[in-house]
Design a protein around this motif. Structure first.
Motif, PDB file in Angstrom:
ATOM      1  N   TYR A 189      35.964  32.613 -43.232  1.00 52.51           N
ATOM      2  CA  TYR A 189      35.351  31.662 -42.312  1.00 52.51           C
ATOM      3  C   TYR A 189      36.289  30.482 -42.088  1.00 52.51           C
ATOM      4  N   ASP A 190      36.663  30.243 -40.829  1.00 52.10           N
ATOM      5  CA  ASP A 190      37.626  29.205 -40.472  1.00 52.10           C
ATOM      6  C   ASP A 190      36.887  27.885 -40.255  1.00 52.10           C
ATOM      7  N   MET A 191      36.969  26.978 -41.233  1.00 58.27           N
ATOM      8  CA  MET A 191      36.275  25.697 -41.130  1.00 58.27           C
ATOM      9  C   MET A 191      36.836  24.830 -40.006  1.00 58.27           C
ATOM     10  N   ALA A 192      38.078  25.048 -39.620  1.00 63.75           N
ATOM     11  CA  ALA A 192      38.690  24.231 -38.574  1.00 63.75           C
ATOM     12  C   ALA A 192      38.159  24.605 -37.191  1.00 63.75           C
ATOM     13  N   LYS A 193      37.968  25.891 -36.918  1.00 66.14           N
ATOM     14  CA  LYS A 193      37.540  26.339 -35.593  1.00 66.14           C
ATOM     15  C   LYS A 193      36.062  26.702 -35.534  1.00 66.14           C
ATOM     16  N   GLN A 194      35.542  27.307 -36.599  1.00 69.01           N
ATOM     17  CA  GLN A 194      34.171  27.798 -36.575  1.00 69.01           C
ATOM     18  C   GLN A 194      33.171  26.803 -37.149  1.00 69.01           C
ATOM     19  N   GLY A 195      33.650  25.928 -38.036  1.00 71.59           N
ATOM     20  CA  GLY A 195      32.744  24.995 -38.680  1.00 71.59           C
ATOM     21  C   GLY A 195      32.178  23.970 -37.716  1.00 71.59           C
ATOM     22  N   LYS A 196      30.902  23.608 -37.899  1.00 70.17           N
ATOM     23  CA  LYS A 196      30.229  22.624 -37.056  1.00 70.17           C
ATOM     24  C   LYS A 196      30.242  21.258 -37.751  1.00 70.17           C
ATOM     25  N   ARG A 197      30.433  20.186 -36.968  1.00 67.60           N
ATOM     26  CA  ARG A 197      30.483  18.830 -37.513  1.00 67.60           C
ATOM     27  C   ARG A 197      29.557  17.909 -36.727  1.00 67.60           C
TER      28      ARG A 197
END
Length: 517
Positions: free
Chosen positions: A500-508
């Motif tokens: 899971y790519d926290m940079a592209k897929q992660g929500k902020r």
């Protein structure tokens, strides 16, 4: 008084003797002619020989010229003959009156010592095979194939899998040999000896998922092909004969014996003196093993993001919740040339590009030094500051799910189980839901991630999911504010364990997003 009759061989007998002597040569000539005419199946055309197809790895380059990763079916990259020459002239070797790279000297001395003197077919070697291998059944003498014939077989592999009977298999082998002879003659007509030697080195398999001399040099010694010394070249040429049997990783003693045989043949061919051969043969094989993997290396999350973007298909409405999201995705796809690049662009034959086979070179804005610093910074911050806080919370609460109900915790775990590789593989293999569920509660040997390195342990797959759920993650993206170029990209702690790519897929939250600005 009558004269005694002269006794001798009659002209008719002599005629039959000559016929018997020349019959094999006539048969071979007829077979070659029939093969060239395509009687036993098609053979490669001149156009195919001028543009041989091969699975070439796509290379991803950083802004400072470093290869930061590859996409491949076979990890293969091509090099020209001139690129094999060491910049250090003392490493070059003289063979047959010519200065050649060590890897070429090892190849010719081992596989085809008369390489420079034939036109694809070595008649003395064929005669040796006919006498020693066929008549005397001495298989240690080899098959008599030249480097050019072996190249023909590598470029256009034999098809014998469907012929199980011994007679049919032998017939197929014979016709394949004739095809290789014709193809070898065509190769000699189309290419120079230097080009043929380079093509051979580029096409063969060296083991450990390395195809071609460039990949092999990087994988086994972490070097460029022009940096290989004599003993390293001998190791790689020796491995080609049987990549598993002579692997310096799996069968070290076999690899040493095979390397020394290559060195001995180099001495016999005049590429080395006997003293040089003996001194190098006494050395151990020293590897700098760097296996290529999609899960390892630098910028793993960036490379995966790049692969997904370049292979992206045009957005479909059913992929989005709202019309606005869909319209924005379509606008991005149409206006950004990188999105769906492999589908938008076509090769000369009209087919779309294949990122795994077409040997693309992708130049990015990533700075390899900044990327290394970013990965180290994320690792250090997670290991020294953030993860210890999570571990303290777990010791206090005995749970990684804070303020979650029992139903919520069970739902999270069920979802994690269904998304696991074990679940998908067992389901596709036909196991029932009950059997799959039971397997997640059975202890087994496995590797788990820790910030101190991978750890071998014994635990249930369900416990391993809980363990990895408790690993804290972070992302980091560094952008040049003047150009918008991405200089470093980290999507998580370890791509092998956390896709899971926290940079592209992660929500902020919008608050966290606005802080840098």
């Amino acid at each position: 008084m009558s004269q005694p009759k002269k006794r001798g061989v009659s002209p008719k007998t002599i005629k039959w003797i000559w016929c018997a002597a020349f019959a094999p040569f006539a048969l071979v000539a007829v077979m070659l002619l029939l093969t060239a005419l395509g009687t036993f199946g098609r053979i490669p055309s001149f156009e195919e020989l001028e543009n041989p197809r091969s699975n070439l790895a796509t290379e991803v380059y950083s802004e400072d010229g470093k290869v930061i990763g590859t996409f491949f079916v076979q990890n293969r990259s091509y090099v020209q003959y001139a690129d094999l020459f060491p910049s250090d002239s003392t490493l070059r070797i003289r063979l047959d009156g010519r200065e050649v790279p060590p890897i070429v000297a090892a190849l010719i001395s081992t596989e085809d010592v008369r390489f420079r003197n034939h036109s694809g077919i070595d008649i003395p070697s064929l005669a040796r095979v006919a006498v020693k291998t066929l008549l005397l059944q001495n298989t240690s003498q080899g098959g008599g194939s030249t480097i050019t014939q072996q190249l023909a077989k590598n470029l256009f592999p034999r098809d014998t899998a469907r012929n199980r009977g011994r007679i049919a298999r032998t017939a197929k082998l014979v016709t394949s040999k004739f095809k290789e002879w014709i193809t070898a003659l065509k190769l000699e007509y189309n290419y120079t000896k230097e080009e043929i030697a380079a093509m051979y080195l580029n096409t063969v398999e060296y083991g450990s998922n390395a195809y071609g001399i460039k990949s092999a040099a990087h994988t086994f010694f972490n070097k460029e092909p022009d940096e290989l010394n004599v003993q390293e070249a001998a190791v790689l040429v020796g491995v080609v004969n049987a990549p598993t049997r002579y692997s310096p990783l799996r069968n070290y003693d076999n690899a040493v014996a095979r390397r020394n045989l290559v060195l001995s043949r180099m001495a016999k061919a005049g590429a080395l003196t006997r003293k040089q051969c003996d001194s190098i043969s006494a050395l151990p094989i020293v590897l700098n093993f760097n296996p290529v993997s999609h899960n390892a290396g630098t910028a793993t999350y960036f490379r995966e993001m790049l692969r997904l973007v370049m292979n992206a298909e045009r957005p479909r409405r059913n992929q989005f919740y709202t019309e606005w999201d869909y319209d924005e995705a379509v606008r991005e796809y149409e206006n950004n040339p990188i999105y769906g690049w492999c589908h938008k662009n076509r090769k000369a034959d009209g087919k779309p590009y294949d990122i795994y086979r077409d040997g693309l070179k992708i130049y990015t804005t990533i700075d390899s030094r900044m990327q290394a610093y970013a990965e180290q910074a994320v690792q250090r911050q997670l290991e020294k500051v953030i993860q210890p806080g999570m571990d303290r919370q777990y010791r206090q609460t005995r749970s990684i799910f804070v303020d979650a109900t029992r139903e919520e915790r069970e739902r999270i775990m069920r979802q994690a189980v269904r998304y696991s590789d074990r679940y998908r593989e067992m389901k596709s293999a036909g196991f029932s839901a009950k059997e799959i569920e039971a397997s997640f509660d059975k202890p087994c040997r496995m590797k788990i991630f820790t910030y101190g390195g991978d750890r071998d342990t014994l635990m249930t797959p369900r416990d391993s999911i809980l363990h990895h759920k408790g690993i804290m993650r972070a992302a980091m993206v560094s952008v040049d504010p003047r150009t918008g170029h991405v200089k470093a990209y980290v999507g998580g702690p370890n791509f092998r364990y956390f896709k899971y790519d926290m940079a592209k897929q992660g929500k902020r939250q919008i608050g966290s997003t606005i802080k840098p600005f």
